[in-house]
Enzyme design. Structure first.
Site, PDB file in Angstrom:
ATOM      1  N   TYR A 141     116.545 175.707  84.587  1.00 14.48           N
ATOM      2  CA  TYR A 141     116.403 174.298  84.214  1.00 14.48           C
ATOM      3  C   TYR A 141     117.125 173.995  82.912  1.00 14.48           C
ATOM      4  CZ  TYR A 141     112.872 173.357  87.780  1.00 14.48           C
ATOM      5  OH  TYR A 141     112.217 173.176  88.965  1.00 14.48           O
TER       6      TYR A 141
ATOM      7  N   MET B 109     107.970 177.232  86.236  1.00 19.89           N
ATOM      8  CA  MET B 109     106.552 177.294  86.575  1.00 19.89           C
ATOM      9  C   MET B 109     106.179 178.618  87.239  1.00 19.89           C
ATOM     10  SD  MET B 109     104.295 174.766  88.978  1.00 19.89           S
ATOM     11  CE  MET B 109     104.772 173.283  88.119  1.00 19.89           C
TER      12      MET B 109
ATOM     13  N   LYS C  43      83.187 185.357  76.341  1.00 20.04           N
ATOM     14  CA  LYS C  43      83.366 183.977  76.819  1.00 20.04           C
ATOM     15  C   LYS C  43      84.729 183.821  77.491  1.00 20.04           C
ATOM     16  CE  LYS C  43      84.859 182.860  72.157  1.00 20.04           C
ATOM     17  NZ  LYS C  43      84.393 182.595  70.802  1.00 20.04           N
TER      18      LYS C  43
ATOM     19  N   ARG D 132      82.204 173.282  62.536  1.00 21.83           N
ATOM     20  CA  ARG D 132      82.334 173.164  63.982  1.00 21.83           C
ATOM     21  C   ARG D 132      80.900 173.089  64.479  1.00 21.83           C
ATOM     22  NH1 ARG D 132      85.758 177.627  67.353  1.00 21.83           N
ATOM     23  NH2 ARG D 132      83.832 178.762  66.953  1.00 21.83           N
TER      24      ARG D 132
HETATM   25  C1  LIG Z   1      84.645 183.502  69.912  1.00 19.82           C
HETATM   26  C2  LIG Z   1      83.631 183.823  68.905  1.00 19.82           C
HETATM   27  C3  LIG Z   1      83.558 185.111  68.379  1.00 19.82           C
HETATM   28  C4  LIG Z   1      84.609 186.164  68.643  1.00 19.82           C
HETATM   29  O1  LIG Z   1      85.749 185.867  67.852  1.00 19.82           O
HETATM   30  P1  LIG Z   1      87.095 186.726  67.869  1.00 19.82           P
HETATM   31  O2  LIG Z   1      87.938 186.079  66.832  1.00 19.82           O
HETATM   32  O3  LIG Z   1      87.659 186.594  69.241  1.00 19.82           O
HETATM   33  O4  LIG Z   1      86.740 188.128  67.547  1.00 19.82           O
HETATM   34  C5  LIG Z   1      82.492 185.397  67.538  1.00 19.82           C
HETATM   35  N1  LIG Z   1      81.580 184.451  67.212  1.00 19.82           N
HETATM   36  C6  LIG Z   1      81.651 183.185  67.676  1.00 19.82           C
HETATM   37  C7  LIG Z   1      80.620 182.190  67.264  1.00 19.82           C
HETATM   38  C8  LIG Z   1      82.682 182.821  68.533  1.00 19.82           C
HETATM   39  O5  LIG Z   1      82.767 181.558  68.970  1.00 19.82           O
END
Ligand SMILES: *Cc1c(COP(=O)(O)O)cnc(C)c1O
Length: 351
Positions: free
Chosen positions: A251, A299, A42, A135
């Site tokens: 800065y 930046m 992702k 979540r």
């Molecule tokens: C992002 C995610 C992972 C991977 O987690 P890491 O801590 O990056 O290894 C696995 N399962 C779900 C549901 C996630 O959202």
């Protein structure tokens, strides 16, 4: 005027080590014991590039990929062989349905609403159970409301909230997940992210879902020595100058020279994900020397002390010190933020 596009070389690059990426996946697959490791890709492969990451890992044998949404699925589904599976972790909204029903990716159904939405398709899916992170995911007491025999359920999964810590929440979530598995069945079971893999065989089930550690992250100490650095940010010197005692730099004058010395100004800044937490704390590397970041990160610019490397000139390249646990300590950023925030100005070069 010619309409030929002239590419201007970037003053920033990410050196990306494909051998290290593949070796990390193999190490995580081994550490997963009897389970097979997939890959979370992702957020554009955690900022490295979902397409090259998925190509490299599928060539190494990875058969399960996890993206956040259908836009991300659409970027990789065409390039992966048909025996490779793609799961969409954020599930399926009403707006996703037109795309989703013709996609080869499968949604991870996170709620009763999503279950009902997908049920009419009769297509394959994964299911997320809420084992205590609160979540995404279906609560245990809601599981009885769903009839999984109407759907092809591949992975029944849950997600650990604190696998990078030694806390009883891990065992509590494991128990909740095991209870859920008595109520719902799919083809495969999965609980672990990168850190979870290091919690041992009880947590592994059939398949694991590492993300961070594929890219060099070390969320638990036992992974050190097994996981290699993958991402190496590099940038060019735009200018060198001398400071005299008392000269102020950058800065808000967050560095004042206590002696006469040389500095270099680098073509990188917080807009490139090198955030201001590195001000007066980060380092750049050059031929074995550690060059301290001086003053506040701007930046688009960073100043470093080059007293130890006086041969450096305009146009030379330096590497940021970016071993993720070290850079996290210096900057106060998480290892995740350090890689997902790297931005668009780098050319990404896989070696
Ligand atoms: C992002 C995610 C992972 C991977 O987690 P890491 O801590 O990056 O290894 C696995 N399962 C779900 C549901 C996630 O959202």
């Amino acid at each position: 005027m010619s309409d030929k596009k002239i590419e201007n070389p970037s003053p920033l690059r990410l050196r990306l080590d494909s051998e290290a990426l593949v070796s990390n996946w193999q190490a995580l697959d081994q550490l997963s014991g009897a389970a097979t490791a997939g890959a979370a890709i992702k957020a554009n492969g955690y900022g490295l590039g979902a397409e090259p990451v998925s190509r490299l890992l599928q060539a190494a044998g990875c058969k399960d990929f996890y993206v956040a949404n259908w836009q991300e699925a659409s970027e990789i589904e065409a390039i992966l062989p048909t025996d490779v599976l793609v799961s969409v972790l954020n599930g399926v909204r009403e707006e996703d349905m037109t795309y989703a029903v013709q996609s080869r990716a499968k949604p991870v159904l996170n709620s009763i609403e999503q279950f009902q939405r997908w049920q009419q398709t009769g297509r394959v899916c994964d299911i997320m159970v809420n084992s205590g992170m609160n979540r995404l995911g279906i609560n245990l007491d809601e599981l009885k409301k769903i009839d999984v025999s109407t759907l092809q359920v591949d992975i029944v999964m849950s997600h650990l909230a604190s696998a990078d810590e030694d806390t009883k929440q891990n065992a509590e979530q494991l128990a909740q997940y095991q209870a859920a598995l008595t109520m719902i069945t799919g083809r495969r079971k999965s609980l672990c992210n990168s850190a979870g893999i290091a919690l041992g065989a009880d947590y592994h089930f059939d398949c694991t879902r590492p993300g961070l550690s594929l890219y060099g992250g070390i969320p638990r100490p036992v992974l050190a020595g097994k996981i290699k650095q993958v991402v190496f940010p590099e940038t060019q010197i735009l200018q060198c100058r001398s400071l005299q005692t008392g000269d102020k730099l950058g800065y808000n004058a967050k560095y004042v020279a206590d002696r006469q010395h040389d500095i270099a100004i680098l073509a990188m800044g917080y807009a490139d994900g090198y955030l201001r937490g590195f001000s007066n704390r980060g380092y750049f590397l050059y031929q074995g020397h550690k060059l301290p970041v001086l003053g506040r990160v701007s930046m688009d610019l960073i100043a470093v002390d080059i007293s130890q490397a006086s041969s450096l000139r305009e146009g030379d390249w330096l590497s940021a010190e970016y071993e993720l646990p070290i850079a996290a300590q210096q900057s106060g950023l998480s290892q995740y933020e350090l890689i997902t925030g790297l931005g668009h100005r780098y050319t990404r070069n896989w070696s």
